[in-house]
Design a protein around this motif. Structure first.
Motif, PDB file in Angstrom:
ATOM      1  N   LYS A 228       0.816  -1.220   0.000  1.00 25.67           N
ATOM      2  CA  LYS A 228       0.000   0.000   0.000  1.00 25.67           C
ATOM      3  C   LYS A 228       0.850   1.271   0.000  1.00 25.67           C
ATOM      4  O   LYS A 228       0.291   2.366  -0.052  1.00 25.67           O
ATOM      5  N   THR A 229       2.156   1.118   0.104  1.00 22.66           N
ATOM      6  CA  THR A 229       3.012   2.260   0.397  1.00 22.66           C
ATOM      7  C   THR A 229       3.965   2.551  -0.748  1.00 22.66           C
ATOM      8  O   THR A 229       4.644   1.654  -1.257  1.00 22.66           O
ATOM      9  N   ASP A 230       4.014   3.811  -1.171  1.00 23.95           N
ATOM     10  CA  ASP A 230       5.017   4.253  -2.139  1.00 23.95           C
ATOM     11  C   ASP A 230       6.338   4.507  -1.420  1.00 23.95           C
ATOM     12  O   ASP A 230       6.350   4.949  -0.280  1.00 23.95           O
ATOM     13  N   PRO A 231       7.481   4.217  -2.062  1.00 23.98           N
ATOM     14  CA  PRO A 231       7.648   3.727  -3.432  1.00 23.98           C
ATOM     15  C   PRO A 231       7.663   2.206  -3.540  1.00 23.98           C
ATOM     16  O   PRO A 231       7.862   1.672  -4.620  1.00 23.98           O
ATOM     17  N   TYR A 232       7.462   1.502  -2.429  1.00 27.09           N
ATOM     18  CA  TYR A 232       7.639   0.051  -2.411  1.00 27.09           C
ATOM     19  C   TYR A 232       6.698  -0.673  -3.366  1.00 27.09           C
ATOM     20  O   TYR A 232       7.105  -1.609  -4.076  1.00 27.09           O
ATOM     21  N   ARG A 233       5.430  -0.268  -3.364  1.00 25.84           N
ATOM     22  CA  ARG A 233       4.463  -1.010  -4.176  1.00 25.84           C
ATOM     23  C   ARG A 233       4.782  -0.937  -5.669  1.00 25.84           C
ATOM     24  O   ARG A 233       4.411  -1.831  -6.432  1.00 25.84           O
ATOM     25  N   ALA A 234       5.472   0.099  -6.095  1.00 25.67           N
ATOM     26  CA  ALA A 234       5.764   0.270  -7.521  1.00 25.67           C
ATOM     27  C   ALA A 234       6.763  -0.749  -8.043  1.00 25.67           C
ATOM     28  O   ALA A 234       6.857  -0.946  -9.257  1.00 25.67           O
ATOM     29  N   VAL A 235       7.522  -1.392  -7.155  1.00 25.70           N
ATOM     30  CA  VAL A 235       8.510  -2.382  -7.600  1.00 25.70           C
ATOM     31  C   VAL A 235       8.079  -3.802  -7.253  1.00 25.70           C
ATOM     32  O   VAL A 235       8.881  -4.731  -7.303  1.00 25.70           O
ATOM     33  N   ALA A 236       6.805  -3.987  -6.915  1.00 27.59           N
ATOM     34  CA  ALA A 236       6.300  -5.328  -6.624  1.00 27.59           C
ATOM     35  C   ALA A 236       6.336  -6.198  -7.872  1.00 27.59           C
ATOM     36  O   ALA A 236       6.264  -5.705  -9.003  1.00 27.59           O
ATOM     37  N   ALA A 237       6.425  -7.491  -7.674  1.00 21.83           N
ATOM     38  CA  ALA A 237       6.408  -8.416  -8.807  1.00 21.83           C
ATOM     39  C   ALA A 237       5.073  -8.390  -9.537  1.00 21.83           C
ATOM     40  O   ALA A 237       5.006  -8.520 -10.759  1.00 21.83           O
ATOM     41  N   LEU A 238       3.997  -8.211  -8.779  1.00 19.91           N
ATOM     42  CA  LEU A 238       2.647  -8.199  -9.332  1.00 19.91           C
ATOM     43  C   LEU A 238       1.926  -6.936  -8.899  1.00 19.91           C
ATOM     44  O   LEU A 238       2.240  -6.361  -7.851  1.00 19.91           O
ATOM     45  N   LEU A 239       0.957  -6.516  -9.682  1.00 20.39           N
ATOM     46  CA  LEU A 239       0.110  -5.390  -9.350  1.00 20.39           C
ATOM     47  C   LEU A 239      -1.332  -5.865  -9.236  1.00 20.39           C
ATOM     48  O   LEU A 239      -1.808  -6.631 -10.070  1.00 20.39           O
ATOM     49  N   HIS A 240      -2.011  -5.395  -8.198  1.00 21.59           N
ATOM     50  CA  HIS A 240      -3.426  -5.677  -8.005  1.00 21.59           C
ATOM     51  C   HIS A 240      -4.177  -4.365  -8.213  1.00 21.59           C
ATOM     52  O   HIS A 240      -4.076  -3.449  -7.400  1.00 21.59           O
ATOM     53  N   LEU A 241      -4.895  -4.259  -9.330  1.00 24.19           N
ATOM     54  CA  LEU A 241      -5.608  -3.039  -9.689  1.00 24.19           C
ATOM     55  C   LEU A 241      -7.103  -3.230  -9.477  1.00 24.19           C
ATOM     56  O   LEU A 241      -7.667  -4.264  -9.845  1.00 24.19           O
ATOM     57  N   CYS A 242      -7.741  -2.212  -8.914  1.00 26.13           N
ATOM     58  CA  CYS A 242      -9.179  -2.260  -8.650  1.00 26.13           C
ATOM     59  C   CYS A 242      -9.855  -1.097  -9.356  1.00 26.13           C
ATOM     60  O   CYS A 242      -9.612   0.070  -9.022  1.00 26.13           O
ATOM     61  N   GLY A 243     -10.661  -1.404 -10.357  1.00 24.34           N
ATOM     62  CA  GLY A 243     -11.429  -0.397 -11.069  1.00 24.34           C
ATOM     63  C   GLY A 243     -12.876  -0.440 -10.663  1.00 24.34           C
ATOM     64  O   GLY A 243     -13.368  -1.478 -10.187  1.00 24.34           O
ATOM     65  N   VAL A 244     -13.585   0.670 -10.823  1.00 20.47           N
ATOM     66  CA  VAL A 244     -15.001   0.750 -10.433  1.00 20.47           C
ATOM     67  C   VAL A 244     -15.828   1.195 -11.632  1.00 20.47           C
ATOM     68  O   VAL A 244     -15.505   2.194 -12.288  1.00 20.47           O
ATOM     69  N   ARG A 245     -16.876   0.457 -11.913  1.00 19.44           N
ATOM     70  CA  ARG A 245     -17.749   0.758 -13.039  1.00 19.44           C
ATOM     71  C   ARG A 245     -18.534   2.032 -12.785  1.00 19.44           C
ATOM     72  O   ARG A 245     -19.191   2.173 -11.757  1.00 19.44           O
ATOM     73  N   GLY A 246     -18.433   2.984 -13.703  1.00 19.28           N
ATOM     74  CA  GLY A 246     -19.141   4.246 -13.535  1.00 19.28           C
ATOM     75  C   GLY A 246     -20.624   4.122 -13.825  1.00 19.28           C
ATOM     76  O   GLY A 246     -21.108   3.124 -14.299  1.00 19.28           O
TER      77      GLY A 246
END
Length: 246
Positions: A228-246
């Protein structure tokens, strides 16, 4: 980590106790699908691989009747959701570890966004294309690290995997995605990025089959905070993205 992050987003978006309609595309052996069904949600799992869906069915057969009734399994390609379901049929759509095997992900993502009801949550787990050089660099594989700066391909057959395991767990070469590209794509399909996490920030070099450490809870706390914390999350092996339908 993905389960914790997903639960955090569900709790923050939907009323407590609401039984959600969940679509899990590329569900594999059904780990998330069964977990969410146990939590009371109505889950539809889509998986094209016959071996994987057979394993999911076997696991489901061992569950109590009440949970079995909440799960529907469909053997199909994730790009064919429009064939099986009406638009807006789901509150939550999961697509974890799938995009890395798809050469052209935009049509798949657009189809998944159409499955969401207004305000619905789209959860994606992808390989981080902005951090491909980190793992081979930490392993001293300088040739692979140098090449990784100029590619979106993750090559698990490089010699770094002799110590660190294969993140795809399938031994296949896969494609990675960049946060900026997916942010633009999600905005374009009507499910703009709401938040994102890093996954396997500090543990990506752990060997396959490594023993679970005694201080597991502390390890998970570190991973959760780093994700959850920058800059650490930017170099993670994987990204978990959450989008919300408008």
């Amino acid at each position: 980590m993905v389960a914790r992050q997903l639960d955090e987003q569900i709790a923050g978006r939907f009323p407590v106790g609401k039984r959600l309609r969940v679509l899990d595309v590329g569900m594999g052996q059904g780990t998330q699908a069964l977990r969410l069904a146990r939590a009371g949600h109505q889950v539809t799992g889509v998986e094209r691989d016959a071996t994987m869906i057979s394993a999911a069915r076997a696991r489901l057969a061992g569950e109590p009747e009440g949970i079995r009734e909440r799960v529907r399994l469909v053997q199909s390609d994730g790009r064919d959701t429009g064939v099986h379901f009406l638009p807006g049929s789901f509150d939550v759509v999961l697509c974890h570890g799938v995009l890395m095997y798809v050469d052209e992900p935009d049509p798949l993502l657009a189809g998944l966004a159409r499955m969401l009801a207004p305000g619905g949550l789209l959860s994606l787990l992808v390989r981080n294309g902005d951090a491909l050089a980190l793992r081979p660099g930490l392993a001293g594989d300088w040739e692979t690290a140098l090449a990784a700066f100029d590619t979106s391909a993750y090559l698990p057959h490089s010699r770094t995997d002799s110590n660190g395991g294969t993140p795809t767990r399938l031994g296949l070469d896969v494609r990675a995605d960049r946060l900026s590209d997916l942010t633009a794509t999600l905005a374009g399909i009507g499910a703009p990025l709401h938040t994102w996490y890093g996954v396997r920030v500090c543990t990506d070099t752990a060997a396959d089959g490594a023993e679970i450490p005694e201080d597991l809870e502390t390890l998970l706390a570190v991973e959760e905070r780093a994700g959850k914390t920058d800059p650490y999350r930017a170099v993670a092996a994987l990204l978990h993205l959450c989008g919300v339908r408008g």
